[in-house]
Motif scaffolding. Sequence first.
Motif, PDB file in Angstrom:
ATOM      1  N   SER A 162       0.830  -1.207   0.000  1.00 50.37           N
ATOM      2  CA  SER A 162       0.000   0.000   0.000  1.00 50.37           C
ATOM      3  C   SER A 162       0.861   1.253   0.000  1.00 50.37           C
ATOM      4  O   SER A 162       0.542   2.241  -0.677  1.00 50.37           O
ATOM      5  CB  SER A 162      -0.946  -0.005   1.207  1.00 50.37           C
ATOM      6  OG  SER A 162      -0.230  -0.019   2.416  1.00 50.37           O
ATOM      7  N   GLU A 163       1.975   1.223   0.729  1.00 52.35           N
ATOM      8  CA  GLU A 163       2.858   2.382   0.761  1.00 52.35           C
ATOM      9  C   GLU A 163       3.529   2.600  -0.591  1.00 52.35           C
ATOM     10  O   GLU A 163       3.667   3.739  -1.058  1.00 52.35           O
ATOM     11  CB  GLU A 163       3.910   2.218   1.865  1.00 52.35           C
ATOM     12  CG  GLU A 163       3.338   2.249   3.269  1.00 52.35           C
ATOM     13  CD  GLU A 163       2.527   3.512   3.536  1.00 52.35           C
ATOM     14  OE1 GLU A 163       3.051   4.619   3.250  1.00 52.35           O
ATOM     15  OE2 GLU A 163       1.385   3.398   4.011  1.00 52.35           O
ATOM     16  N   LEU A 164       3.954   1.511  -1.215  1.00 48.20           N
ATOM     17  CA  LEU A 164       4.553   1.638  -2.542  1.00 48.20           C
ATOM     18  C   LEU A 164       3.555   2.170  -3.557  1.00 48.20           C
ATOM     19  O   LEU A 164       3.896   3.010  -4.401  1.00 48.20           O
ATOM     20  CB  LEU A 164       5.091   0.284  -2.998  1.00 48.20           C
ATOM     21  CG  LEU A 164       6.405  -0.168  -2.384  1.00 48.20           C
ATOM     22  CD1 LEU A 164       6.682  -1.631  -2.712  1.00 48.20           C
ATOM     23  CD2 LEU A 164       7.564   0.707  -2.870  1.00 48.20           C
ATOM     24  N   ALA A 165       2.322   1.681  -3.502  1.00 46.06           N
ATOM     25  CA  ALA A 165       1.292   2.170  -4.415  1.00 46.06           C
ATOM     26  C   ALA A 165       1.095   3.669  -4.246  1.00 46.06           C
ATOM     27  O   ALA A 165       1.028   4.419  -5.234  1.00 46.06           O
ATOM     28  CB  ALA A 165      -0.017   1.421  -4.198  1.00 46.06           C
ATOM     29  N   LYS A 166       1.029   4.130  -3.014  1.00 47.09           N
ATOM     30  CA  LYS A 166       0.851   5.559  -2.757  1.00 47.09           C
ATOM     31  C   LYS A 166       2.011   6.374  -3.323  1.00 47.09           C
ATOM     32  O   LYS A 166       1.809   7.425  -3.943  1.00 47.09           O
ATOM     33  CB  LYS A 166       0.726   5.802  -1.253  1.00 47.09           C
ATOM     34  CG  LYS A 166      -0.549   5.271  -0.625  1.00 47.09           C
ATOM     35  CD  LYS A 166      -0.523   5.463   0.884  1.00 47.09           C
ATOM     36  CE  LYS A 166      -1.725   4.821   1.554  1.00 47.09           C
ATOM     37  NZ  LYS A 166      -1.662   4.931   3.038  1.00 47.09           N
ATOM     38  N   LYS A 167       3.225   5.870  -3.121  1.00 46.43           N
ATOM     39  CA  LYS A 167       4.397   6.604  -3.611  1.00 46.43           C
ATOM     40  C   LYS A 167       4.391   6.691  -5.133  1.00 46.43           C
ATOM     41  O   LYS A 167       4.669   7.751  -5.706  1.00 46.43           O
ATOM     42  CB  LYS A 167       5.670   5.915  -3.124  1.00 46.43           C
ATOM     43  CG  LYS A 167       5.945   6.068  -1.635  1.00 46.43           C
ATOM     44  CD  LYS A 167       7.226   5.334  -1.237  1.00 46.43           C
ATOM     45  CE  LYS A 167       7.487   5.448   0.256  1.00 46.43           C
ATOM     46  NZ  LYS A 167       8.711   4.706   0.667  1.00 46.43           N
ATOM     47  N   MET A 168       4.092   5.572  -5.782  1.00 45.09           N
ATOM     48  CA  MET A 168       4.133   5.585  -7.248  1.00 45.09           C
ATOM     49  C   MET A 168       2.990   6.399  -7.838  1.00 45.09           C
ATOM     50  O   MET A 168       3.165   7.083  -8.859  1.00 45.09           O
ATOM     51  CB  MET A 168       4.139   4.150  -7.774  1.00 45.09           C
ATOM     52  CG  MET A 168       5.495   3.470  -7.609  1.00 45.09           C
ATOM     53  SD  MET A 168       5.610   1.869  -8.441  1.00 45.09           S
ATOM     54  CE  MET A 168       4.829   0.844  -7.216  1.00 45.09           C
ATOM     55  N   GLU A 222      -7.328  -3.614   2.339  1.00 41.68           N
ATOM     56  CA  GLU A 222      -8.154  -2.406   2.193  1.00 41.68           C
ATOM     57  C   GLU A 222      -7.268  -1.173   2.031  1.00 41.68           C
ATOM     58  O   GLU A 222      -7.601  -0.250   1.291  1.00 41.68           O
ATOM     59  CB  GLU A 222      -9.068  -2.263   3.410  1.00 41.68           C
ATOM     60  CG  GLU A 222     -10.191  -3.281   3.475  1.00 41.68           C
ATOM     61  CD  GLU A 222     -11.168  -3.134   2.319  1.00 41.68           C
ATOM     62  OE1 GLU A 222     -11.441  -1.990   1.889  1.00 41.68           O
ATOM     63  OE2 GLU A 222     -11.659  -4.171   1.819  1.00 41.68           O
ATOM     64  N   GLU A 223      -6.131  -1.170   2.731  1.00 45.47           N
ATOM     65  CA  GLU A 223      -5.218  -0.031   2.641  1.00 45.47           C
ATOM     66  C   GLU A 223      -4.628   0.074   1.240  1.00 45.47           C
ATOM     67  O   GLU A 223      -4.468   1.182   0.696  1.00 45.47           O
ATOM     68  CB  GLU A 223      -4.092  -0.172   3.670  1.00 45.47           C
ATOM     69  CG  GLU A 223      -4.538  -0.060   5.125  1.00 45.47           C
ATOM     70  CD  GLU A 223      -5.198  -1.335   5.634  1.00 45.47           C
ATOM     71  OE1 GLU A 223      -5.835  -1.285   6.708  1.00 45.47           O
ATOM     72  OE2 GLU A 223      -5.099  -2.387   4.948  1.00 45.47           O
ATOM     73  N   TYR A 224      -4.323  -1.066   0.663  1.00 46.24           N
ATOM     74  CA  TYR A 224      -3.770  -1.069  -0.689  1.00 46.24           C
ATOM     75  C   TYR A 224      -4.795  -0.539  -1.685  1.00 46.24           C
ATOM     76  O   TYR A 224      -4.490   0.337  -2.510  1.00 46.24           O
ATOM     77  CB  TYR A 224      -3.336  -2.485  -1.068  1.00 46.24           C
ATOM     78  CG  TYR A 224      -2.939  -2.622  -2.522  1.00 46.24           C
ATOM     79  CD1 TYR A 224      -1.675  -2.268  -2.949  1.00 46.24           C
ATOM     80  CD2 TYR A 224      -3.852  -3.093  -3.466  1.00 46.24           C
ATOM     81  CE1 TYR A 224      -1.306  -2.377  -4.292  1.00 46.24           C
ATOM     82  CE2 TYR A 224      -3.494  -3.210  -4.799  1.00 46.24           C
ATOM     83  CZ  TYR A 224      -2.228  -2.848  -5.211  1.00 46.24           C
ATOM     84  OH  TYR A 224      -1.893  -2.952  -6.533  1.00 46.24           O
ATOM     85  N   LEU A 225      -6.013  -1.041  -1.642  1.00 50.02           N
ATOM     86  CA  LEU A 225      -7.039  -0.588  -2.589  1.00 50.02           C
ATOM     87  C   LEU A 225      -7.401   0.868  -2.360  1.00 50.02           C
ATOM     88  O   LEU A 225      -7.734   1.594  -3.316  1.00 50.02           O
ATOM     89  CB  LEU A 225      -8.278  -1.479  -2.473  1.00 50.02           C
ATOM     90  CG  LEU A 225      -8.084  -2.934  -2.904  1.00 50.02           C
ATOM     91  CD1 LEU A 225      -9.331  -3.749  -2.607  1.00 50.02           C
ATOM     92  CD2 LEU A 225      -7.730  -3.019  -4.384  1.00 50.02           C
ATOM     93  N   ALA A 226      -7.313   1.318  -1.117  1.00 47.81           N
ATOM     94  CA  ALA A 226      -7.626   2.715  -0.817  1.00 47.81           C
ATOM     95  C   ALA A 226      -6.654   3.668  -1.508  1.00 47.81           C
ATOM     96  O   ALA A 226      -7.001   4.828  -1.774  1.00 47.81           O
ATOM     97  CB  ALA A 226      -7.602   2.946   0.689  1.00 47.81           C
ATOM     98  N   ALA A 227      -5.451   3.180  -1.801  1.00 48.00           N
ATOM     99  CA  ALA A 227      -4.479   4.025  -2.492  1.00 48.00           C
ATOM    100  C   ALA A 227      -4.986   4.471  -3.858  1.00 48.00           C
ATOM    101  O   ALA A 227      -4.577   5.510  -4.375  1.00 48.00           O
ATOM    102  CB  ALA A 227      -3.155   3.280  -2.636  1.00 48.00           C
ATOM    103  N   TYR A 228      -5.897   3.694  -4.459  1.00 48.58           N
ATOM    104  CA  TYR A 228      -6.414   3.983  -5.805  1.00 48.58           C
ATOM    105  C   TYR A 228      -7.782   4.669  -5.778  1.00 48.58           C
ATOM    106  O   TYR A 228      -8.353   4.898  -6.847  1.00 48.58           O
ATOM    107  CB  TYR A 228      -6.533   2.690  -6.609  1.00 48.58           C
ATOM    108  CG  TYR A 228      -5.246   1.933  -6.775  1.00 48.58           C
ATOM    109  CD1 TYR A 228      -4.402   2.177  -7.857  1.00 48.58           C
ATOM    110  CD2 TYR A 228      -4.861   0.965  -5.853  1.00 48.58           C
ATOM    111  CE1 TYR A 228      -3.211   1.475  -8.020  1.00 48.58           C
ATOM    112  CE2 TYR A 228      -3.675   0.259  -5.997  1.00 48.58           C
ATOM    113  CZ  TYR A 228      -2.854   0.519  -7.075  1.00 48.58           C
ATOM    114  OH  TYR A 228      -1.675  -0.176  -7.226  1.00 48.58           O
ATOM    115  N   GLU A 229      -8.311   4.964  -4.624  1.00 50.10           N
ATOM    116  CA  GLU A 229      -9.697   5.431  -4.559  1.00 50.10           C
ATOM    117  C   GLU A 229      -9.917   6.766  -5.255  1.00 50.10           C
ATOM    118  O   GLU A 229     -11.025   7.050  -5.694  1.00 50.10           O
ATOM    119  CB  GLU A 229     -10.174   5.502  -3.103  1.00 50.10           C
ATOM    120  CG  GLU A 229     -10.492   4.133  -2.511  1.00 50.10           C
ATOM    121  CD  GLU A 229     -11.517   3.346  -3.323  1.00 50.10           C
ATOM    122  OE1 GLU A 229     -12.525   3.931  -3.749  1.00 50.10           O
ATOM    123  OE2 GLU A 229     -11.287   2.153  -3.559  1.00 50.10           O
TER     124      GLU A 229
END
Length: 814
Positions: A430-436, A465-472
């Motif tokens: 989730s943190e990597l997704a947010k950064k990218m 849920e945290e990972y998917l929230a990165a794309y919300e």
Amino acid sequence: MKQIFGLLCLIFCTIPVCAQQSNSRVITPFDANWKFALSDYKKASNAGFNDKSWRVLDLPHDWSIEGKNLQTEQGGGNVGYFPTGIGWYRKTFDISNLNKDKKIRIEFDGVYENSEIWINGTYLGKRPYGYTSFSYDLTPYLKPKGNVVSVRVDNSHQPNSRWYSGSGIYRHVRLVETNQIHFEKWGIFSYTKEIGDDRATLSIKASVANEKTIAMDKVMIKNVLYTKSGVEVASSQSSIDLKANTTKEVEQEIAVSNPALWSLDNPNLYTLASYVYVNGNEEDCELNTIGIRTIQCDVNKGFLLNGERVKMKGVNLHHDAGAVGTAVPERVWERRIEILKSGGCNAIRTSHNPPAPEFLDLCDQLGILVMDEAFDEWLVGKRDYSYKLYFANWYEQDLKAMLLRDRNHPSVVMWSIGNEIPDQGTAEGSELAKKMIAICHSLDPTRLVTAGNDNIAADKNRATEEYLAAYENDIVGYNYPDRYHERRELLYSIDKAKYLNRRVVATETSGIGGNRVRTAIPSMSGFNLRRGSSAVTQLIDVEQRWKFTLLNDYVIGDFIWTGIDYYGETFWPSRGASSGYLDNCGFKKDGYYFFKSIWTNEPVLHLTSNWNREGEEGKVVPVICFTNCSEVELFINNNSYGVKTFEFPRTGNSGNWNSYEPEKVFTSTADLHLAWDVVYQPGEIKAVGKKDGKEYVSRIVTTGAPIKIRLSADRDVIKALPSDVAHITVEILDKNDNLVPYADNLVKFEIDGAVIIGVESGNLSNLSSVKAHERKAYGGLCQAILQAKKEGVFYFKAISEGLQSAELEITAIK
């Protein structure tokens, strides 16, 4: 009105074949006359190394496609049992009029993989990722004569990919010469800010570098927009001060009256010429092809192009192209995209890596939407020696390279940062997704970001849920959204009810591929549609998912796996995966006609059955018809097997009860195909369909024995350029000119005045060399790809023992 025909002719060519000359910037293709050796030489980086015995070739070059498929290859089925290894490339060149005040860099569009570069024995650097475009500054190391660039390519650590990667410098190389005051590489970014009734506003950001040791005042930045024909339509300019050895970003806007918008049906393009002037002298000029268009992904309406809703009818594509491997001439991709678009495809996901720049140029020109994808894995890998080993140290550079290189393409409408990433189930993911995602938005505020997530509803390693929230605030991508439990029927609706503002796209889904020679619904002993089969079940799954996709506006689109067969991801003795609805020659399978029937309004009437079924006389066999005709009657040897009716979406009342506009079709099925169970007998099977008051006919016959060869070319006039080819289709026919569906004759080719750069048939189990001058037909078909090295008329001949030969004339021009 001003015109710049000289510069524009270079921009709108498919491939850079001559140096782009301006007053300030020279771009020189650097593909020709390299030395190559498939081995590791410890001293090959030295300028004085003796490479006289090495092979001379032109780039792009993929050495893997030239080798034999062996079960013992380390990459195994991942790469289609093709060889990998270590290779060296060297090129000697002169720099006439070498000027110490000029900057010269070498640009590589892609090297697979672990490339290391030297110039005159000096080490420049390493690039692990095989899909990234990169460059090095050569200026401090050059001399007027006898320069040597050396490239070591290491693809020996296997397995490092899940599909055929190819090996070598498989994309273009060029030299770029500029002054010391110049635009940064990929430093021009233009996008459409808004479009009104008769006016568009473009925003342009330009990064300008001053590599001089003194400050420069009143540096003028000018942007000029030209039509394809070279007519100036708008411009803007401003001045800045540049300190020594600094870079500064300049923002401007251009107002365009009555713009010709970029769209799928009319992909209008402009050239943006960006200039740097100092004291009235041109210091740099960079040309970019752009399109004027707006994009939006609405949570309820889906994808909007220029304010109009467009459903993405997409396919996934890997980067190999059959017999040419990954060193793909531009015409090969152009033909493939044309065939895909003719079947209603309007979008491509570049699975699972950034494509060649010219691939995106073609999508710009042909009107195709692109989901540009960066990675197949992050920290958690899928293969022993894959990108996981380099991700932590390189992902930011590699992601930025894709974004900066590709953000001016109007075809690119969405970024993808990963595919089926195992990290989706971890806290780090989730943190990597947010950064990218943040990196994507920092370099391009105009496009949203997604990833292909296969575990949103999985029982194991479910996406957090945290990972998917990165794309919300972006787009949640679903790989195989109907895979788990009740989602087979409900798909995204479960999540949409819970997350009302979620944007959704099917990044990867099942398609209708399989073996071209077998039908979409294969013949089986005692087969009956009512009993079902895995093939029928998959067909129904695809149909149900596409019904949902087409009827629910909030679903942005669906990208099926795949558009075209590809090498790799297979088991011995196969070389590749047959999941495409085109085989790796670009020949159409049954699935092509299914998708065309639901993706277009063009009349489609296609029978899937092979009517050469010796030994099945008197047995009940299925006949499947892919069509968008409202009714179809089936005949076997002129005996009717009845009329079947079809309508999607079904028509409801209009105005009054039991009143319909258009007229209601009383359907005989809720499927998106028609089916009959019939008793097989040799002869003719015929479908007669009706659509919009017109009648259409499709026939299949039981053929006779192979008698002769027929040749046809996609074009009989080509250019004598590395970018251009002629695709020769070889058909094996009976005495009545019917294609013989079981013909597997060995066909030998003779060519005068050109070269054969690849042969194929779509048979992924045929392990003979694709660089030979012969090929066994498969399903009555095979293909040769020809390239002209010089102008003139040349003749291609196809010969097969026991068959009438055929000859074809091709003309090559400048």
